[in-house]
Design a protein around this motif. Structure first.
Motif, PDB file in Angstrom:
ATOM      1  N   VAL A 304       0.831  -1.215   0.000  1.00  0.00           N
ATOM      2  CA  VAL A 304       0.000   0.000   0.000  1.00  0.00           C
ATOM      3  C   VAL A 304       0.858   1.254   0.000  1.00  0.00           C
ATOM      4  O   VAL A 304       0.541   2.244  -0.675  1.00  0.00           O
ATOM      5  CB  VAL A 304      -0.953  -0.002   1.220  1.00  0.00           C
ATOM      6  CG1 VAL A 304      -1.621   1.355   1.393  1.00  0.00           C
ATOM      7  CG2 VAL A 304      -2.019  -1.072   1.041  1.00  0.00           C
ATOM      8  N   ILE A 305       1.962   1.230   0.740  1.00  0.00           N
ATOM      9  CA  ILE A 305       2.859   2.390   0.781  1.00  0.00           C
ATOM     10  C   ILE A 305       3.454   2.650  -0.596  1.00  0.00           C
ATOM     11  O   ILE A 305       3.563   3.800  -1.035  1.00  0.00           O
ATOM     12  CB  ILE A 305       3.973   2.165   1.829  1.00  0.00           C
ATOM     13  CG1 ILE A 305       3.375   2.226   3.241  1.00  0.00           C
ATOM     14  CG2 ILE A 305       5.063   3.220   1.684  1.00  0.00           C
ATOM     15  CD1 ILE A 305       4.325   1.754   4.322  1.00  0.00           C
ATOM     16  N   LYS A 306       3.786   1.583  -1.315  1.00  0.00           N
ATOM     17  CA  LYS A 306       4.366   1.734  -2.657  1.00  0.00           C
ATOM     18  C   LYS A 306       3.303   2.146  -3.677  1.00  0.00           C
ATOM     19  O   LYS A 306       3.551   2.974  -4.550  1.00  0.00           O
ATOM     20  CB  LYS A 306       5.015   0.419  -3.084  1.00  0.00           C
ATOM     21  CG  LYS A 306       6.301   0.109  -2.311  1.00  0.00           C
ATOM     22  CD  LYS A 306       6.841  -1.268  -2.676  1.00  0.00           C
ATOM     23  CE  LYS A 306       8.137  -1.563  -1.926  1.00  0.00           C
ATOM     24  NZ  LYS A 306       8.613  -2.952  -2.164  1.00  0.00           N
ATOM     25  N   ASN A 307       2.143   1.536  -3.597  1.00  0.00           N
ATOM     26  CA  ASN A 307       1.032   1.855  -4.501  1.00  0.00           C
ATOM     27  C   ASN A 307      -0.260   1.426  -3.826  1.00  0.00           C
ATOM     28  O   ASN A 307      -0.490   0.235  -3.630  1.00  0.00           O
ATOM     29  CB  ASN A 307       1.203   1.126  -5.839  1.00  0.00           C
ATOM     30  CG  ASN A 307       0.147   1.540  -6.851  1.00  0.00           C
ATOM     31  OD1 ASN A 307      -1.006   1.780  -6.509  1.00  0.00           O
ATOM     32  ND2 ASN A 307       0.537   1.624  -8.122  1.00  0.00           N
ATOM     33  N   ARG A 308      -1.104   2.380  -3.484  1.00  0.00           N
ATOM     34  CA  ARG A 308      -2.324   2.089  -2.728  1.00  0.00           C
ATOM     35  C   ARG A 308      -3.167   0.992  -3.375  1.00  0.00           C
ATOM     36  O   ARG A 308      -3.762   0.151  -2.693  1.00  0.00           O
ATOM     37  CB  ARG A 308      -3.167   3.374  -2.600  1.00  0.00           C
ATOM     38  CG  ARG A 308      -4.458   3.195  -1.817  1.00  0.00           C
ATOM     39  CD  ARG A 308      -5.372   4.385  -1.985  1.00  0.00           C
ATOM     40  NE  ARG A 308      -5.693   4.644  -3.378  1.00  0.00           N
ATOM     41  CZ  ARG A 308      -6.563   3.925  -4.091  1.00  0.00           C
ATOM     42  NH1 ARG A 308      -7.171   2.881  -3.535  1.00  0.00           N
ATOM     43  NH2 ARG A 308      -6.807   4.220  -5.347  1.00  0.00           N
ATOM     44  N   GLU A 309      -3.236   0.974  -4.688  1.00  0.00           N
ATOM     45  CA  GLU A 309      -4.110   0.031  -5.384  1.00  0.00           C
ATOM     46  C   GLU A 309      -3.645  -1.426  -5.281  1.00  0.00           C
ATOM     47  O   GLU A 309      -4.381  -2.337  -5.665  1.00  0.00           O
ATOM     48  CB  GLU A 309      -4.231   0.426  -6.851  1.00  0.00           C
ATOM     49  CG  GLU A 309      -4.961   1.755  -7.048  1.00  0.00           C
ATOM     50  CD  GLU A 309      -5.108   2.130  -8.510  1.00  0.00           C
ATOM     51  OE1 GLU A 309      -4.638   1.350  -9.372  1.00  0.00           O
ATOM     52  OE2 GLU A 309      -5.675   3.195  -8.785  1.00  0.00           O
ATOM     53  N   THR A 310      -2.437  -1.627  -4.740  1.00  0.00           N
ATOM     54  CA  THR A 310      -1.953  -2.998  -4.563  1.00  0.00           C
ATOM     55  C   THR A 310      -2.899  -3.809  -3.678  1.00  0.00           C
ATOM     56  O   THR A 310      -3.154  -4.986  -3.933  1.00  0.00           O
ATOM     57  CB  THR A 310      -0.541  -2.996  -3.923  1.00  0.00           C
ATOM     58  OG1 THR A 310       0.318  -2.174  -4.702  1.00  0.00           O
ATOM     59  CG2 THR A 310       0.024  -4.409  -3.866  1.00  0.00           C
ATOM     60  N   TYR A 311      -3.433  -3.169  -2.626  1.00  0.00           N
ATOM     61  CA  TYR A 311      -4.325  -3.880  -1.705  1.00  0.00           C
ATOM     62  C   TYR A 311      -5.627  -3.144  -1.430  1.00  0.00           C
ATOM     63  O   TYR A 311      -6.387  -3.549  -0.556  1.00  0.00           O
ATOM     64  CB  TYR A 311      -3.602  -4.161  -0.377  1.00  0.00           C
ATOM     65  CG  TYR A 311      -2.590  -5.276  -0.474  1.00  0.00           C
ATOM     66  CD1 TYR A 311      -2.990  -6.606  -0.532  1.00  0.00           C
ATOM     67  CD2 TYR A 311      -1.229  -4.989  -0.547  1.00  0.00           C
ATOM     68  CE1 TYR A 311      -2.067  -7.628  -0.631  1.00  0.00           C
ATOM     69  CE2 TYR A 311      -0.286  -6.014  -0.650  1.00  0.00           C
ATOM     70  CZ  TYR A 311      -0.715  -7.324  -0.695  1.00  0.00           C
ATOM     71  OH  TYR A 311       0.208  -8.341  -0.811  1.00  0.00           O
ATOM     72  N   GLU A 312      -5.896  -2.067  -2.158  1.00  0.00           N
ATOM     73  CA  GLU A 312      -7.153  -1.345  -1.966  1.00  0.00           C
ATOM     74  C   GLU A 312      -7.839  -1.128  -3.305  1.00  0.00           C
ATOM     75  O   GLU A 312      -7.257  -0.515  -4.211  1.00  0.00           O
ATOM     76  CB  GLU A 312      -6.915   0.019  -1.297  1.00  0.00           C
ATOM     77  CG  GLU A 312      -6.564  -0.077   0.169  1.00  0.00           C
ATOM     78  CD  GLU A 312      -6.392   1.287   0.828  1.00  0.00           C
ATOM     79  OE1 GLU A 312      -6.206   1.318   2.048  1.00  0.00           O
ATOM     80  OE2 GLU A 312      -6.440   2.318   0.104  1.00  0.00           O
ATOM     81  N   ILE A 313      -9.068  -1.617  -3.436  1.00  0.00           N
ATOM     82  CA  ILE A 313      -9.810  -1.424  -4.685  1.00  0.00           C
ATOM     83  C   ILE A 313     -10.618  -0.134  -4.668  1.00  0.00           C
ATOM     84  O   ILE A 313     -11.162   0.284  -5.696  1.00  0.00           O
ATOM     85  CB  ILE A 313     -10.750  -2.615  -4.961  1.00  0.00           C
ATOM     86  CG1 ILE A 313     -11.790  -2.776  -3.839  1.00  0.00           C
ATOM     87  CG2 ILE A 313      -9.964  -3.900  -5.171  1.00  0.00           C
ATOM     88  CD1 ILE A 313     -12.912  -3.729  -4.183  1.00  0.00           C
ATOM     89  N   ILE A 314     -10.717   0.485  -3.489  1.00  0.00           N
ATOM     90  CA  ILE A 314     -11.447   1.743  -3.342  1.00  0.00           C
ATOM     91  C   ILE A 314     -10.496   2.797  -2.798  1.00  0.00           C
ATOM     92  O   ILE A 314      -9.759   2.540  -1.831  1.00  0.00           O
ATOM     93  CB  ILE A 314     -12.645   1.596  -2.378  1.00  0.00           C
ATOM     94  CG1 ILE A 314     -13.655   0.593  -2.927  1.00  0.00           C
ATOM     95  CG2 ILE A 314     -13.318   2.939  -2.119  1.00  0.00           C
ATOM     96  CD1 ILE A 314     -14.765   0.262  -1.938  1.00  0.00           C
TER      97      ILE A 314
END
Length: 391
Positions: A304-314
């Motif tokens: 998530v720190i590197k790219n939020r969309e890695t583990y968040e779909i919203i």
């Protein structure tokens, strides 16, 4: 109405308030009604006017203040109920009477001790009577989820002929599986004369945890109204959660369905309702729970720190949450520690981070969560780490 528009029918103030301990006073109902109108709800079911003088007064007051939404009052298939509802709604800019009767074999036999023909006659008469007072009449076939499809279609066709504008197909006991609920809506679309002239509505309960899934299955097969509540509150295990269906439709554009809800106000509205009703929301509740955008696993935090969309779909901001939460626990890694340390003013070199992490793990093994105050203590314990200025 555009065919891709799904109307949001909110019953927080009716079905939601039926939860033990969630009684609202008139002032609280008005505040919530104004908020529902403001966030873009299409229909507000304000109450069951005949049930008590207080409910009548609340519906009447809500009818006066709502500027955009249709205001709806619930009734049984009883003339007195309908008369009282019409009186309560007389100041509404756009009123709707919601009347109906049970249609399952269980309801017909044990609740009404009647025949199927008698139930159809009562349904027709109720809709026709409500039509004398308002143009917009919604009919509910209570326990439609367990009603034989052929008989349900017969009831629906009869009430359409009597003037119904909306057909509510409730899974009253939360029994249906999404596939069978979707097929039920599809069956009605294909077998009820005049169905193209009315709106089909989904009213699903959550007894088996399927309310949201069933509602989405319903709109995928042709329903264009979802009846729901803020935080999914309601009888027994609750109703379809407004925030869930709205965000599903938003996050899956290939469904080609949309609502008019301002999603950035969902989290704040959830807090308002839980505070006024005294009904807590479990931390892992989808969309509005405290942990909905919180990460404690090191692998997830790093992603998530590197790219939020890695583990968040919203994107949290889309529902009114400021940012994702990186929660420090014994499962957190160095990336999370460095991230949280920087948030409170510490820029760590690799060597400093390694040293701080060893001390951090000692804290984390002793408590559920390491908070900012703990981080200050950890940094003091590690030699030669100085606080940086925070812009």
């Amino acid at each position: 109405m555009p065919n891709d528009k799904v109307q949001i029918f909110d019953t927080t103030l009716r079905d939601g308030e039926q939860v033990p301990g969630c009684k609202l006073d008139a002032k609280q109902k008005l505040i919530i009604a104004e908020r529902l109108d403001f966030i873009g709800v299409d229909i507000i079911e304000a109450g069951f006017p005949v049930s008590s003088p207080g409910d009548f007064t609340s519906v009447s007051q809500i009818a006066k203040i709502v500027k955009n939404a249709t205001v709806c009052g619930l009734t049984r298939a009883v003339e007195k109920d309908i008369e009282v509802a019409a009186e309560a709604l007389k100041f509404a800019k756009t009123p709707r009477i919601h009347t109906g009767i049970g249609t399952s074999d269980s309801h017909i036999k044990y609740k009404f001790n009647a025949s199927k023909d008698e139930v159809i006659e009562r349904a027709k008469n109720a809709v026709a009577y409500a039509k004398k007072y308002v143009e917009d009449v919604e009919f509910y076939a209570e326990d439609a989820g367990r009603t034989d499809n052929a008989f349900l279609a017969k009831v629906c066709e009869a009430v359409i002929q009597s003037g119904a504008t909306v057909l509510n197909i409730p899974d009253t006991t939360g029994y249906c599986l999404p596939e069978e609920y979707g097929k039920k809506i599809k069956y009605l679309k294909e077998n009820v004369k005049g169905i193209d002239k009315v709106t089909i509505s989904c009213h699903c309960h959550n007894d088996l945890g399927l309310a949201t899934a069933n509602s989405i299955a319903g709109v995928m097969h042709g329903a264009r109204q979802i009846e729901c509540t803020i935080n999914g509150i309601g009888e027994r295990a609750g109703n379809t959660a407004l925030e869930e269906v709205v965000m599903i439709l938003k996050q899956h554009p290939y469904l080609n369905l949309q609502t008019d809800i301002n999603t950035k106000l969902l989290y704040d509205t959830s807090i308002m309702v839980r505070e006024k009703m005294g009904m807590l929301v479990q931390p892992n509740k989808a969309i509005v729970g405290a942990n909905a955008f919180a990460h404690s696993s090191g692998i997830h935090q790093d992603g998530v720190i590197k790219n939020r969309e890695t583990y968040e779909i919203i994107n949290p901001e889309d529902v009114g949450v400021t940012e994702s939460a990186i929660v420090l626990t014994a499962r957190s890694g160095r990336a999370a520690l460095a991230y949280r340390a920087k948030k409170i003013g510490y820029e760590l070199t690799k060597l400093q981070l390694d040293a701080a992490y060893r001390t951090f793990l000692q804290f984390a093994d002793k408590q559920k969560e390491v908070i900012d105050e703990d981080l200050h203590v950890i940094m003091k314990k590690v030699n030669k780490i100085s606080k940086i200025a925070i812009a």
